[in-house]
Design an enzyme around this catalytic site. Structure first.
Site, mmCIF file in Angstrom:
data_model
loop_
_atom_site.group_PDB
_atom_site.id
_atom_site.type_symbol
_atom_site.label_atom_id
_atom_site.label_comp_id
_atom_site.label_asym_id
_atom_site.label_seq_id
_atom_site.Cartn_x
_atom_site.Cartn_y
_atom_site.Cartn_z
ATOM 1 N N HIS A 101 0.847 -1.185 0.000
ATOM 2 C CA HIS A 101 0.000 0.000 0.000
ATOM 3 C C HIS A 101 0.883 1.235 0.000
ATOM 4 O O HIS A 101 1.935 1.262 0.654
ATOM 5 C CB HIS A 101 -0.916 0.006 1.234
ATOM 6 C CG HIS A 101 -2.050 0.978 1.150
ATOM 7 N ND1 HIS A 101 -1.897 2.318 1.420
ATOM 8 C CD2 HIS A 101 -3.357 0.806 0.812
ATOM 9 C CE1 HIS A 101 -3.056 2.933 1.261
ATOM 10 N NE2 HIS A 101 -3.965 2.031 0.900
ATOM 11 N N ASP A 142 -7.822 -4.003 -0.518
ATOM 12 C CA ASP A 142 -8.423 -4.148 -1.845
ATOM 13 C C ASP A 142 -8.412 -5.609 -2.295
ATOM 14 O O ASP A 142 -9.339 -6.064 -2.974
ATOM 15 C CB ASP A 142 -7.670 -3.280 -2.857
ATOM 16 C CG ASP A 142 -7.739 -1.802 -2.518
ATOM 17 O OD1 ASP A 142 -8.857 -1.322 -2.285
ATOM 18 O OD2 ASP A 142 -6.689 -1.137 -2.471
#
Length: 430
Positions: free
Chosen positions: A307, A365
């Site tokens: 991330h 995600d």
């Protein structure tokens, strides 16, 4: 916020003392507001990744430690102990509600879930194969044409009404966009259902037969909403604040946030992850794609790992992994090739030295895409679900900005590298 420290800038033979502001948590911030007027220079920060654009009391992220707080509460506690509308109250008003406050808030949201009947005509103007995000940008922006009694940003009562309407109606609009893309009739909201169950009912029920929302799926959906409710000053939130700084009405500001979220580098990440899993296709092909991911000369990259903000692990991912395991067990979809690839890729990523050394852990995600795929949502609905989850965060940030006495219209500067001044030449002299 006490100004106890200063930083000194030595520039062109002169010294400039800049105040250093200390936050509740996180790194100190050098105050450069007077730098241009005093030293005639700007700072250069593409992407604003080292720039604090505002004061905020809503969300805090520590990427190195893997921490995410809503109003000081760790996201893990809220996701496991609370539910989405309680988190909405916390984000909007700063404190967790007592029992009476929560009942009142949930009632107000529930009573505003229907949309104006004439808004149905908007959908008929879109092609059936329109992306649901395109539909949502248009319809949410058009809410200001229907709800004239809540667009005066200077009236606190109207700001409150607009906030309730958006949280209540965006799920209905998202579900309508989904139904329209299928050619199915719109399903009206049901007041006896909780927020997440109501959304699932509007998406998957049909008039021809009854539809029962499984509590486990509703809980997983509620967690997805909670984990995506806010994420500090990201691209879409900054877009909402920038639009709001001009005095635009709240519906226009949220539509701007939805448009920004549509980008594959932002809200489209879980869709991109599922598309990657489908490209891999089978467990047998995973080594081939892992080799490509490790090859510096190959542009292929694994989506859903690591991330930009979290340099260690995404705190939302652990909670989302639990939900993913529960949903897959409940639905019995382990024979789905895409989900088989996802589970094996997850196992390898948590053990492989390349991923572990670079801290490329599965992120939120990755898991949210798996859950939504298992529930039966097409990838085109992933970002609209993200948008309805984030609506409360955008509204909370917008309300905070409007109430800030330091609020002024956003106006970033630039480093001009174009042509120097030159004189116009007549056409026949060029």
């Amino acid at each position: 916020m006490a100004e106890e420290k200063t930083a000194r800038l030595h520039l062109a033979g002169k010294d400039y003392d800049l105040a250093v502001l200390s936050p509740t948590a996180g790194p100190d911030v050098v105050d450069i507001r007077k730098l241009y007027s005093e030293a005639d220079v700007f700072t250069y920060d593409p992407g604003f990744t080292s720039t604090a654009s505002c004061d905020s009391t809503i969300t805090y992220i520590d990427g190195d430690k893997g921490e995410l707080w809503y109003r000081g509460y760790p996201i893990e506690q809220l996701a496991s102990e609370s539910h989405y509308l309680e988190v909405c109250y916390l984000l909007l008003y700063g404190e967790l509600p007592n029992k009476d406050q929560l009942v009142d808030f949930e009632t107000r949201i529930t009573r505003h879930t229907m949309v104006h009947e004439q808004m149905h005509y908007f959908f008929r103007g879109f092609r059936r194969d329109s992306h649901p995000m395109a539909t949502m940008v248009g319809v949410v922006g058009a809410m200001s044409a229907f709800y004239h009694d809540s667009i005066d940003i200077n009236d606190p009562v109207q700001r409150e009404i607009a906030s309730i309407r958006l949280i209540a109606k965006v799920p209905t609009i998202a579900a309508m966009a989904y139904k329209y893309s299928l050619g199915q009739p719109f399903v009206y909201p049901r007041n006896e259902l909780d927020y997440a169950s109501n959304f699932l009912h509007m998406c998957f029920s049909v008039p021809a037969e009854p539809y029962h929302v499984d509590p486990a799926l509703s809980r997983a959906m509620d967690r997805i909403f909670t984990l995506h409710a806010d994420h500090e000053q990201n691209a879409s939130t900054s877009t909402v604040r920038l639009a709001g700084s001009s005095g635009a009405n709240p519906f226009a500001c949220i539509a701007a946030g939805i448009a920004c979220l549509w980008g594959p580098a932002h809200g489209g990440a879980n869709q991109a992850c599922l598309e990657m899993l489908r490209e891999i296709g089978s467990v047998e092909r995973i080594p081939e794609f892992l080799a490509r991911a490790k090859d510096k000369n190959d542009p292929f990259r694994l989506m859903g790992f690591g991330h930009r903000v979290y340099k260690n692990f995404d705190p939302r991912a652990k909670v989302m992994k639990e939900s993913a395991d529960e949903v897959l067990d409940l639905l019995g979809v382990h024979n789905n090739p895409t989900l088989q690839v996802a589970k094996e890729l997850e196992r390898i990523a948590l053990e492989d030295e390349y991923f572990v050394s670079k801290k490329l852990y599965p992120n939120v995600d990755f898991y949210s895409g798996i859950i939504l795929e298992a529930m039966g949502f097409p990838t085109s609905m992933f970002t609209p679900i993200f948008a309805l989850s984030r609506t409360v965060g955008w509204i909370s940030q917008w309300k905070e900005m409007i109430a800030d006495p330091q609020n002024k219209i956003g106006r970033p500067r630039q480093l001009y590298v174009g042509s120097p001044r030159r004189d116009y030449k007549p056409l026949d002299a060029r």
